[in-house]
Design a protein around this motif. Structure first.
Motif, mmCIF file in Angstrom:
data_model
loop_
_atom_site.group_PDB
_atom_site.id
_atom_site.type_symbol
_atom_site.label_atom_id
_atom_site.label_comp_id
_atom_site.label_asym_id
_atom_site.label_seq_id
_atom_site.Cartn_x
_atom_site.Cartn_y
_atom_site.Cartn_z
ATOM 1 N N ASN A 95 0.827 -1.210 0.000
ATOM 2 C CA ASN A 95 0.000 0.000 0.000
ATOM 3 C C ASN A 95 0.857 1.254 0.000
ATOM 4 O OD1 ASN A 95 -2.542 -1.195 -0.057
ATOM 5 N ND2 ASN A 95 -2.664 -1.374 2.160
ATOM 6 N N ASN A 96 1.932 1.242 0.772
ATOM 7 C CA ASN A 96 2.833 2.403 0.815
ATOM 8 C C ASN A 96 3.406 2.679 -0.581
ATOM 9 O OD1 ASN A 96 2.389 2.612 3.556
ATOM 10 N ND2 ASN A 96 4.362 1.726 4.141
ATOM 11 N N GLN A 97 3.860 1.643 -1.261
ATOM 12 C CA GLN A 97 4.421 1.806 -2.607
ATOM 13 C C GLN A 97 3.376 2.304 -3.594
ATOM 14 O OE1 GLN A 97 7.602 1.492 -3.844
ATOM 15 N NE2 GLN A 97 8.128 1.431 -1.679
ATOM 16 N N ALA A 98 2.136 1.887 -3.380
ATOM 17 C CA ALA A 98 1.057 2.258 -4.297
ATOM 18 C C ALA A 98 0.440 3.606 -3.954
ATOM 19 C CB ALA A 98 -0.019 1.178 -4.273
ATOM 20 N N GLY A 99 0.821 4.182 -2.816
ATOM 21 C CA GLY A 99 0.231 5.453 -2.398
ATOM 22 C C GLY A 99 -1.157 5.281 -1.810
ATOM 23 N N ILE A 160 -0.011 1.566 -8.600
ATOM 24 C CA ILE A 160 1.401 1.792 -8.952
ATOM 25 C C ILE A 160 1.520 2.118 -10.437
ATOM 26 C CG2 ILE A 160 3.644 0.649 -9.215
ATOM 27 C CD1 ILE A 160 3.035 -0.773 -6.529
ATOM 28 N N THR A 161 0.764 1.409 -11.281
ATOM 29 C CA THR A 161 0.782 1.688 -12.717
ATOM 30 C C THR A 161 0.350 3.120 -12.986
ATOM 31 O OG1 THR A 161 0.334 -0.620 -13.272
ATOM 32 C CG2 THR A 161 -0.170 0.997 -14.963
ATOM 33 N N VAL A 162 -0.693 3.574 -12.297
ATOM 34 C CA VAL A 162 -1.171 4.954 -12.463
ATOM 35 C C VAL A 162 -0.086 5.927 -12.036
ATOM 36 C CG1 VAL A 162 -2.840 6.661 -11.590
ATOM 37 C CG2 VAL A 162 -3.610 4.384 -12.293
ATOM 38 N N ARG A 163 0.544 5.671 -10.897
ATOM 39 C CA ARG A 163 1.616 6.563 -10.415
ATOM 40 C C ARG A 163 2.785 6.600 -11.385
ATOM 41 N NH1 ARG A 163 3.396 5.439 -4.514
ATOM 42 N NH2 ARG A 163 4.571 7.320 -4.929
#
Length: 189
Positions: A95-99, A160-163
């Protein structure tokens, strides 16, 4: 009864491993001499797919049943741990990596899951254990936990893809490629 020392057990194990390797190295017409009766048994069973000519073949976990004893006790203890463990803890770093936000009061498990190089490692083992626990007796609690983790990991992957593509306010000039997904085995559901 003769007691078996650790040294003797290791010697016998090495001898067994060496003899298995030796039998595998024999020419095809002589290999069955190392395991009398095995060729006939396998021929009677028919070709069951990859590895079907090997003396040891894979089998579904659902085909295994433990009787009363130490192994069943250990299995039950492991399944009780899996049932009680808060799987949300494994999602904290993802979750942290994905924001994405994490539930309050949920902490990283620690150890290899502390944000270092091997983060995510235990999560994989946990998911394997859930799958094996479900295969054992079909108890829905393990499948529910595993399905939830797969769904949450997919949501992290999407975020993550969106970020990475600049859609998350990162201001990147070049859109990054989409992180691919493996479709999975829907037949197993």
């Amino acid at each position: 009864m003769t007691s078996l020392s650790r040294r003797h057990l290791l010697q016998l194990s090495a001898l067994g491993a060496a003899s298995t390797g030796f039998a595998a190295a024999l020419p095809a017409d002589l290999a069955w001499a190392a395991a009398p009766g095995l060729a006939e048994g396998l021929a009677a069973a028919g070709d069951v797919g990859p590895g079907s000519t090997a003396p040891i073949r894979p089998f579904p976990l659902a085909d295994v049943r433990l009787g009363n004893g130490l192994l069943q006790s250990k299995r039950d203890r492991t399944k009780a741990f899996l049932r009680a463990y808060d799987e949300r803890r494994f999602l904290v770093l993802f979750n942290n990596q994905a924001g994405r936000t994490n539930p309050s009061g949920v902490a990283v498990p620690g150890g290899w899951e502390d944000g270092g190089l091997l983060s995510g490692h235990w999560a994989g083992h946990y998911m394997t254990a859930l799958a094996q626990a479900y295969a054992d007796q079909g108890e829905a609690v393990y499948k529910t936990k595993l399905d939830w983790m797969v769904t949450e990991l997919a949501a992290c992957q999407t975020a993550i893809t969106v970020r990475m593509s600049g859609g998350g306010g990162s201001g990147g000039e070049e859109p990054a490629p989409v992180i691919d997904r493996v479709p999975g085995n829907l037949a197993a559901r």
